[in-house]
Design a protein around this motif. Sequence first.
Motif, PDB file in Angstrom:
ATOM      1  N   ALA A 251     -27.009   2.484  48.074  1.00  0.00           N
ATOM      2  CA  ALA A 251     -26.486   1.773  46.898  1.00  0.00           C
ATOM      3  C   ALA A 251     -26.267   0.299  47.187  1.00  0.00           C
ATOM      4  N   LYS A 252     -26.075  -0.052  48.462  1.00  0.00           N
ATOM      5  CA  LYS A 252     -25.920  -1.458  48.857  1.00  0.00           C
ATOM      6  C   LYS A 252     -27.169  -2.250  48.484  1.00  0.00           C
ATOM      7  N   GLU A 253     -28.341  -1.719  48.797  1.00  0.00           N
ATOM      8  CA  GLU A 253     -29.592  -2.409  48.476  1.00  0.00           C
ATOM      9  C   GLU A 253     -29.882  -2.372  46.979  1.00  0.00           C
ATOM     10  N   LEU A 254     -29.544  -1.252  46.329  1.00  0.00           N
ATOM     11  CA  LEU A 254     -29.736  -1.164  44.876  1.00  0.00           C
ATOM     12  C   LEU A 254     -28.894  -2.210  44.154  1.00  0.00           C
ATOM     13  N   HIS A 255     -27.726  -2.515  44.711  1.00  0.00           N
ATOM     14  CA  HIS A 255     -26.840  -3.496  44.096  1.00  0.00           C
ATOM     15  C   HIS A 255     -27.413  -4.910  44.184  1.00  0.00           C
ATOM     16  N   GLU A 256     -28.270  -5.131  45.175  1.00  0.00           N
ATOM     17  CA  GLU A 256     -28.874  -6.452  45.329  1.00  0.00           C
ATOM     18  C   GLU A 256     -29.903  -6.720  44.224  1.00  0.00           C
ATOM     19  N   ILE A 257     -30.655  -5.708  43.824  1.00  0.00           N
ATOM     20  CA  ILE A 257     -31.655  -5.898  42.777  1.00  0.00           C
ATOM     21  C   ILE A 257     -31.012  -5.932  41.394  1.00  0.00           C
ATOM     22  N   GLU A 258     -29.816  -5.315  41.254  1.00  0.00           N
ATOM     23  CA  GLU A 258     -29.112  -5.318  39.975  1.00  0.00           C
ATOM     24  C   GLU A 258     -27.619  -5.547  40.228  1.00  0.00           C
ATOM     25  N   PRO A 259     -27.219  -6.805  40.492  1.00  0.00           N
ATOM     26  CA  PRO A 259     -25.822  -7.090  40.866  1.00  0.00           C
ATOM     27  C   PRO A 259     -24.824  -7.008  39.717  1.00  0.00           C
ATOM     28  N   GLU A 260     -25.300  -7.030  38.474  1.00  0.00           N
ATOM     29  CA  GLU A 260     -24.362  -6.989  37.349  1.00  0.00           C
ATOM     30  C   GLU A 260     -23.865  -5.570  37.062  1.00  0.00           C
ATOM     31  N   PHE A 261     -24.651  -4.576  37.426  1.00  0.00           N
ATOM     32  CA  PHE A 261     -24.305  -3.190  37.163  1.00  0.00           C
ATOM     33  C   PHE A 261     -24.104  -2.452  38.482  1.00  0.00           C
ATOM     34  N   LEU A 262     -23.638  -1.202  38.388  1.00  0.00           N
ATOM     35  CA  LEU A 262     -23.566  -0.317  39.547  1.00  0.00           C
ATOM     36  C   LEU A 262     -24.567   0.814  39.326  1.00  0.00           C
ATOM     37  N   SER A 263     -25.411   1.061  40.309  1.00  0.00           N
ATOM     38  CA  SER A 263     -26.539   1.976  40.144  1.00  0.00           C
ATOM     39  C   SER A 263     -26.202   3.390  40.582  1.00  0.00           C
ATOM     40  N   ASN A 264     -26.820   4.364  39.905  1.00  0.00           N
ATOM     41  CA  ASN A 264     -26.810   5.734  40.391  1.00  0.00           C
ATOM     42  C   ASN A 264     -27.637   5.782  41.677  1.00  0.00           C
ATOM     43  N   THR A 265     -27.166   6.501  42.670  1.00  0.00           N
ATOM     44  CA  THR A 265     -27.834   6.517  43.973  1.00  0.00           C
ATOM     45  C   THR A 265     -29.265   7.038  43.908  1.00  0.00           C
ATOM     46  N   TYR A 266     -29.573   7.898  42.944  1.00  0.00           N
ATOM     47  CA  TYR A 266     -30.916   8.476  42.881  1.00  0.00           C
ATOM     48  C   TYR A 266     -31.986   7.432  42.599  1.00  0.00           C
ATOM     49  N   LEU A 267     -31.591   6.257  42.134  1.00  0.00           N
ATOM     50  CA  LEU A 267     -32.575   5.195  41.939  1.00  0.00           C
ATOM     51  C   LEU A 267     -33.227   4.777  43.249  1.00  0.00           C
ATOM     52  N   LYS A 268     -32.578   5.111  44.351  1.00  0.00           N
ATOM     53  CA  LYS A 268     -33.164   4.856  45.667  1.00  0.00           C
ATOM     54  C   LYS A 268     -34.576   5.440  45.763  1.00  0.00           C
ATOM     55  N   TYR A 269     -34.764   6.641  45.226  1.00  0.00           N
ATOM     56  CA  TYR A 269     -36.043   7.328  45.382  1.00  0.00           C
ATOM     57  C   TYR A 269     -37.161   6.642  44.613  1.00  0.00           C
ATOM     58  N   TYR A 270     -36.811   5.858  43.601  1.00  0.00           N
ATOM     59  CA  TYR A 270     -37.805   5.159  42.794  1.00  0.00           C
ATOM     60  C   TYR A 270     -37.986   3.700  43.226  1.00  0.00           C
ATOM     61  N   LEU A 271     -36.879   3.023  43.529  1.00  0.00           N
ATOM     62  CA  LEU A 271     -36.918   1.593  43.835  1.00  0.00           C
ATOM     63  C   LEU A 271     -37.030   1.317  45.335  1.00  0.00           C
ATOM     64  N   MET A 272     -36.804   2.329  46.158  1.00  0.00           N
ATOM     65  CA  MET A 272     -36.894   2.175  47.613  1.00  0.00           C
ATOM     66  C   MET A 272     -37.750   3.307  48.188  1.00  0.00           C
ATOM     67  N   SER A 273     -38.791   3.680  47.472  1.00  0.00           N
ATOM     68  CA  SER A 273     -39.553   4.871  47.871  1.00  0.00           C
ATOM     69  C   SER A 273     -40.226   4.703  49.231  1.00  0.00           C
ATOM     70  N   ASP A 274     -40.728   3.497  49.539  1.00  0.00           N
ATOM     71  CA  ASP A 274     -41.416   3.300  50.824  1.00  0.00           C
ATOM     72  C   ASP A 274     -40.465   3.479  51.999  1.00  0.00           C
ATOM     73  N   SER A 275     -39.294   2.843  51.938  1.00  0.00           N
ATOM     74  CA  SER A 275     -38.342   2.978  53.041  1.00  0.00           C
ATOM     75  C   SER A 275     -37.754   4.387  53.094  1.00  0.00           C
ATOM     76  N   THR A 276     -37.617   5.029  51.938  1.00  0.00           N
ATOM     77  CA  THR A 276     -37.126   6.409  51.918  1.00  0.00           C
ATOM     78  C   THR A 276     -38.080   7.320  52.672  1.00  0.00           C
ATOM     79  N   VAL A 277     -39.366   7.177  52.424  1.00  0.00           N
ATOM     80  CA  VAL A 277     -40.367   8.000  53.119  1.00  0.00           C
ATOM     81  C   VAL A 277     -40.407   7.649  54.605  1.00  0.00           C
ATOM     82  N   ASP A 278     -40.358   6.354  54.917  1.00  0.00           N
ATOM     83  CA  ASP A 278     -40.442   5.920  56.316  1.00  0.00           C
ATOM     84  C   ASP A 278     -39.297   6.482  57.158  1.00  0.00           C
ATOM     85  N   HIS A 279     -38.101   6.565  56.574  1.00  0.00           N
ATOM     86  CA  HIS A 279     -36.929   6.992  57.338  1.00  0.00           C
ATOM     87  C   HIS A 279     -36.625   8.485  57.212  1.00  0.00           C
TER      88      HIS A 279
END
Length: 443
Positions: A251-279
């Motif tokens: 959620a720390k990285e998700l907050h950087e792309i959208e600092p005005e709102f607070l993101s649901n953690t599942y957005l990680k799988y869509y907006l950080m898919s490459d790093s999610t797969v890598d790790h």
Amino acid sequence: MSKKESSILIAGGGSTYTPSLVIMLLEGRERFPVRKIKFYDNDEKRQEIVAKACEIIISERAPEIEFEYSIDPKSAFSDVDIVMAQLRVGKYAMREQDEKIPFKHNVVGQETCGPGGLAYGLRSIGPILEMVDYMEEYSPNAWLLNYSNPAAVVAESTRRFRPNSKIINICDMPVCLEDIMARVIGLKDRKSFETTYFGLNHFGWWTSIKDHEGNDLMPLISKHVKKYGYTEQTQKGQHKETSWLETMFAAKELHEIEPEFLSNTYLKYYLMSDSTVDHANKEYTRANEIIDGREKFVFNECTRIINEGTAKDTTFASNEHASFITDLACALTFNTKERMILIVENNGAIENFDSDAMVELPCIVGKDGYEVLSIGKIPTFQKGLMEQQIASEKLAVDAWEQGSYQKLWQAFTMNKTVPSTQVAKAILDEMLLVNEPYWPTLK
């Protein structure tokens, strides 16, 4: 005047969440009185273990409550006020396939997101519709509260195929995250504030969080998220496995792309898919963590209770999952007008989004159902992401309805986690083989 006492059916009685839900019902019976608890599952042996343990818990804590369990729909769905549905079609063996097949192609493997979520959705549609029909035949005045995943695909199918049914689709992830938000700023729980949220299931954003005096709490929570994501510096919280701690921190990285709102953690799988797969540990996924963790704990504890004939020292406890669905049942029964985040048909609540999209929004819940709160227009970034995701989900339901391979290939391709049509096809062809017992025939 005494309060109405409800009859509750837990559909998916063999679920690992069932003991916590039973304990929540027992602990909350002063505000939500219960006269009967029933279980229904198509896996007789699995349900029997959970049911026998829960029977002991109920007899020790609330012997006045009737209890029964069955694999027969007529017996289970008769004389019911609320159906709490928590199905897992294919159980964890199929969840493992949902996660590991996409990972083989360097695509996110997850039970509700990406190809895995769509595969799980096609397994779930038929059994959920069947349950709605059982309820309407045997207890036509009952409400079905659906916790079954993937909630987005299930919600679209119930909107499309059972539009007049008394079903409410819900998810406890916003509830879990709101409780974390409350704790990290020193408040008791999510009921200490009021939130505004919009999006799709597992795909949304908080735009406002205020305490009951109207003070803005977003800056305090954002300060924590910028440093720690949604991870806590305590042992509290529903999820503690390694994969969930990583997701919470994302959620720390998700907050950087959208600092005005607070993101649901599942957005990680869509907006950080490459790093999610890598790790990711592609050989030992979330399904394996649960099989070796919660699954083993729940059935070992149930067996111990049965063998000892007592649950007086059980470690089973209520949790966010149980609290949310019980709050919803209470609101429907006693017209409490509680504000809750539900998965509902848009119908103009998000002004610049598809009217027939199943969205996740704040609602006021009472005895006649729910009233969706208007959000107005949403920003281009969120709108674009949501349009792509809703198209993927609708295509998946089209595929189930039409028996169409082409539509499901399009659904996989449309999903943001998938990089190309050929990767989508390769995943689909493998998914098709393992899901043959569950999916409709695709041509």
